[in-house]
Design an enzyme around this catalytic site. Structure first.
Site, PDB file in Angstrom:
ATOM      1  N   LYS A 118       0.834  -1.212   0.000  1.00 53.54           N
ATOM      2  CA  LYS A 118       0.000   0.000   0.000  1.00 53.54           C
ATOM      3  C   LYS A 118       0.864   1.256   0.000  1.00 53.54           C
ATOM      4  O   LYS A 118       0.514   2.240  -0.642  1.00 53.54           O
ATOM      5  CB  LYS A 118      -0.971   0.000   1.184  1.00 53.54           C
ATOM      6  CG  LYS A 118      -2.083  -1.042   1.017  1.00 53.54           C
ATOM      7  CD  LYS A 118      -3.339  -0.733   1.825  1.00 53.54           C
ATOM      8  CE  LYS A 118      -4.423  -1.753   1.489  1.00 53.54           C
ATOM      9  NZ  LYS A 118      -5.624  -1.633   2.281  1.00 53.54           N
TER      10      LYS A 118
ATOM     11  N   LYS B 200      -4.780 -10.501  -5.349  1.00 51.34           N
ATOM     12  CA  LYS B 200      -6.042 -10.871  -4.693  1.00 51.34           C
ATOM     13  C   LYS B 200      -7.133  -9.891  -5.104  1.00 51.34           C
ATOM     14  O   LYS B 200      -6.859  -8.727  -5.420  1.00 51.34           O
ATOM     15  CB  LYS B 200      -5.890 -10.924  -3.172  1.00 51.34           C
ATOM     16  CG  LYS B 200      -5.819  -9.578  -2.504  1.00 51.34           C
ATOM     17  CD  LYS B 200      -6.245  -9.635  -1.026  1.00 51.34           C
ATOM     18  CE  LYS B 200      -6.424  -8.196  -0.545  1.00 51.34           C
ATOM     19  NZ  LYS B 200      -7.302  -7.996   0.554  1.00 51.34           N
TER      20      LYS B 200
ATOM     21  N   LYS C 231     -11.510  -4.694  -2.819  1.00 50.37           N
ATOM     22  CA  LYS C 231     -12.584  -3.718  -3.064  1.00 50.37           C
ATOM     23  C   LYS C 231     -12.067  -2.322  -3.370  1.00 50.37           C
ATOM     24  O   LYS C 231     -12.795  -1.495  -3.897  1.00 50.37           O
ATOM     25  CB  LYS C 231     -13.561  -3.689  -1.887  1.00 50.37           C
ATOM     26  CG  LYS C 231     -12.956  -3.243  -0.552  1.00 50.37           C
ATOM     27  CD  LYS C 231     -14.058  -3.105   0.489  1.00 50.37           C
ATOM     28  CE  LYS C 231     -13.829  -3.966   1.714  1.00 50.37           C
ATOM     29  NZ  LYS C 231     -12.645  -3.608   2.510  1.00 50.37           N
TER      30      LYS C 231
HETATM   31  P1  ATP Z   1      -8.893  -3.087   0.689  1.00 47.10           P
HETATM   32  O1  ATP Z   1      -9.042  -3.299  -0.774  1.00 47.10           O
HETATM   33  O2  ATP Z   1      -9.428  -1.764   1.149  1.00 47.10           O
HETATM   34  O3  ATP Z   1      -7.531  -3.394   1.232  1.00 47.10           O
HETATM   35  P2  ATP Z   1     -10.042  -5.640   1.081  1.00 47.10           P
HETATM   36  O4  ATP Z   1     -11.029  -5.871  -0.003  1.00 47.10           O
HETATM   37  O5  ATP Z   1      -8.724  -6.290   0.989  1.00 47.10           O
HETATM   38  O6  ATP Z   1      -9.857  -4.098   1.360  1.00 47.10           O
HETATM   39  P3  ATP Z   1     -10.569  -5.935   3.912  1.00 47.10           P
HETATM   40  O7  ATP Z   1     -11.552  -5.051   4.552  1.00 47.10           O
HETATM   41  O8  ATP Z   1      -9.139  -5.598   4.105  1.00 47.10           O
HETATM   42  O9  ATP Z   1     -10.829  -6.075   2.357  1.00 47.10           O
HETATM   43  O10 ATP Z   1     -10.837  -7.419   4.348  1.00 47.10           O
HETATM   44  C1  ATP Z   1     -11.959  -7.907   5.038  1.00 47.10           C
HETATM   45  C2  ATP Z   1     -11.837  -9.401   5.156  1.00 47.10           C
HETATM   46  O11 ATP Z   1     -11.943 -10.003   3.866  1.00 47.10           O
HETATM   47  C3  ATP Z   1     -10.476  -9.841   5.719  1.00 47.10           C
HETATM   48  O12 ATP Z   1     -10.679 -10.957   6.550  1.00 47.10           O
HETATM   49  C4  ATP Z   1      -9.709 -10.238   4.487  1.00 47.10           C
HETATM   50  O13 ATP Z   1      -8.714 -11.201   4.774  1.00 47.10           O
HETATM   51  C5  ATP Z   1     -10.816 -10.830   3.640  1.00 47.10           C
HETATM   52  N1  ATP Z   1     -10.478 -10.729   2.209  1.00 47.10           N
HETATM   53  C6  ATP Z   1     -10.218  -9.580   1.538  1.00 47.10           C
HETATM   54  N2  ATP Z   1      -9.985  -9.842   0.255  1.00 47.10           N
HETATM   55  C7  ATP Z   1     -10.074 -11.189   0.114  1.00 47.10           C
HETATM   56  C8  ATP Z   1      -9.919 -12.079  -0.990  1.00 47.10           C
HETATM   57  N3  ATP Z   1      -9.638 -11.629  -2.190  1.00 47.10           N
HETATM   58  N4  ATP Z   1     -10.085 -13.402  -0.774  1.00 47.10           N
HETATM   59  C9  ATP Z   1     -10.394 -13.872   0.448  1.00 47.10           C
HETATM   60  N5  ATP Z   1     -10.546 -13.098   1.536  1.00 47.10           N
HETATM   61  C10 ATP Z   1     -10.399 -11.761   1.378  1.00 47.10           C
END
Ligand code: ATP
Ligand code: LTN
Length: 332
Positions: A112, A196, A199
Site C-alpha cells: 500500500k 487478490k 474492493k
Molecule cells: P482493501 O481493498 O481496502 O484493502 P479488502 O477488499 O482487501 O480491502 P478488507 O476489509 O481488508 O478487504 O478485508 C476484510 C476481510 O476479507 C479480511 O478478513 C480479508 O482477509 C478478507 N479478504 C479480503 N480480500 C479477500 C480475498 N480476495 N479473498 C479472500 N478473503 C479476502
C-alpha cells in the site's frame, strides 16, 4: 465456555465476493457456536485517503451487508470501531510495545505504501490497531482471509511479549481461522489472477461486489481473463485464472472441484462462465434483497448503537487492566 470470535472489515468500498467467501460467510457460520464480535473497522479505512460522505455511507453499508449475509445482530455483536474508544486507547499503549522494524516488514504496508504519494504513520501502525481490536476482547479465534495472516502473527507476538514482560496472562493469544485457498481463503482478481480481489482496486472489472446487479455480474464474469488451453481443470500454478473461477463456482454450488472438472469436460470457457455467472447471481440474490430491507431509515443506526454499548462493556475491563499494569492511575 463458548469461544470468543472477533473480526473486522474495512468500509473502504463496496464489499466483494472475496470478502464474502474469505471472511463474512464464515462469520455467519461461527455465530452459532461462538460468542462473536463483528466490527466495521472505519479507523483502519482512514489509513488511505477517503471522501467523508462516501466513507459515512460505506460504514453503514458494510454493517448492512454483515446482516444481509446472515449475521444476526441479536446473536452477534455488530458495531463500528470508532464508536468504542477503547480501540484507539489500547492501540497507543500497544504502539509503545511494538518495534518499527516489525511493522516495516509487513507485506501489506509495503504494497500500500508503494501506491501512495505520501505515506502516513497510520499506514505503518495499522497492524497495531488491529491487534488492539482483537486483544481487547479476549479473542480465541479470528476468521480472516489469507492476506491477514501476517497481521495476526504480529498480534500474537505482541500478546506474548506483553504477557512475558508482566509474567502473567494479560492478553489471550488468538488463533487465526483462515480457509484454505480452495475454500475461499484467497479469491483472486478477475483481471489479474496474480493479485487478490480487492474492493479498493482501481479497475472495477477486477472484482464483483455483493451489490452488483445481475447484468453487471454476467459482464464481469464473461470478461474475466482465462488462458489459451480451453480445458476446465484446477491447477493454481499453470491455470490460476481458471482455477479461481472454479473456486468461486464451487463455493456457490457446493460441488467439489473434481465434480466441476468432470461436469465441464469437453466444454469451452464460454458455457462454463455463463453458468458460473448464473450461479453467482442466484447466490447473491437473497443477500441483495435483505440488504435493501435494511436500508430503511434508522434500522442500521439502532443496531449499531446497541452493538457499540455491548462492545464497550466487553472491551473496557481489559483496557483498564492494562493501563493499571503499565502504571497509569486507576480510572476515576
Ligand atoms: P482493501 O481493498 O481496502 O484493502 P479488502 O477488499 O482487501 O480491502 P478488507 O476489509 O481488508 O478487504 O478485508 C476484510 C476481510 O476479507 C479480511 O478478513 C480479508 O482477509 C478478507 N479478504 C479480503 N480480500 C479477500 C480475498 N480476495 N479473498 C479472500 N478473503 C479476502
Ligand atoms: N486488517 C484487516 C481488517 C481488520 C481486522 C481487525 C480483521 C482490522 N481489525 C481485527 C480481523 C480482526 C483487513 O484489512 N482485512
Amino acid at each position: 465456555m463458548k469461544k470468543r470470535v472477533f473480526s473486522g472489515v474495512q468500509p473502504s468500498g463496496s464489499l466483494t465476493i472475496g470478502n464474502y467467501f474469505g471472511a463474512i460467510r464464515n462469520f455467519a457460520k461461527l455465530q452459532h457456536e461462538a460468542d462473536c464480535f463483528f466490527c466495521v473497522v472505519d479507523l483502519h479505512a482512514l489509513t488511505v485517503p477517503q471522501d467523508p460522505a462516501t466513507l459515512r455511507e460505506n460504514i453503514k453499508n458494510t454493517a448492512r451487508l454483515f446482516i444481509a449475509a446472515g449475521i444476526d445482530p441479536r446473536v452477534s455483536t455488530v458495531f463500528v470501531q470508532s464508536q468504542v474508544s477503547a480501540h484507539s486507547e489500547l492501540s497507543w499503549l500497544l504502539e509503545c510495545q511494538t518495534y518499527i522494524g516489525e511493522l516495516r516488514r509487513m507485506t501489506q504496508f509495503k504494497a500500500k505504501a508503494g501506491k501512495q504519494d505520501v505515506v502516513t504513520t497510520g499506514l505503518l501502525t495499522y497492524p497495531v490497531l488491529m491487534a488492539a481490536d482483537i486483544l481487547l476482547y479476549n479473542t480465541d479465534l479470528v476468521p480472516v482471509g489469507e492476506d491477514q495472516k501476517q497481521h495476526l502473527e504480529i498480534t500474537r507476538d505482541l500478546a506474548i511479549r506483553i504477557n512475558n514482560r508482566f509474567q502473567e496472562e494479560i492478553f489471550k493469544v488468538p488463533e487465526p481461522y483462515i480457509p484454505p485457498r480452495q475454500s475461499g481463503g484467497r479469491i483472486m482478481s478477475l483481471t489479474d489472477p496474480g493479485e487478490k480481489m480487492s474492493k479498493s482496486a482501481e479497475n472495477p472489472k477486477s472484482y464483483i461486489t455483493l451489490l452488483d446487479p445481475p447484468d453487471l455480474i454476467k459482464k464481469k464474469i464473461m470478461s474475466a481473463v482465462t488462458d489459451s488451453e480451453a480445458t476446465i481443470r484446477y491447477d493454481e500454478g499453470q491455470k490460476p485464472a481458471v482455477s479461481n473461477l472454479m473456486v468461486i463456482y464451487s463455493l456457490c454450488s457446493g460441488e467439489s472441484l473434481e465434480a466441476i472438472t468432470q461436469k465441464y469436460e469437453g466444454c469451452g470457457y464460454g458455457q462454463f462462465k455463463k453458468e458460473l455467472a448464473e450461479l453467482l447471481v442466484e447466490t447473491l440474490r437473497p443477500l441483495q434483497e435483505k440488504f435493501h430491507e435494511l436500508s430503511a431509515p434508522g434500522v442500521i443506526e439502532e443496531i449499531l448503537a446497541d452493538g457499540a454499548n455491548r462492545a464497550r462493556a466487553a472491551a473496557e475491563p481489559k483496557l483498564r487492566l492494562f493501563q493499571e499494569k503499565l502504571g497509569l492511575l486507576p480510572f476515576a
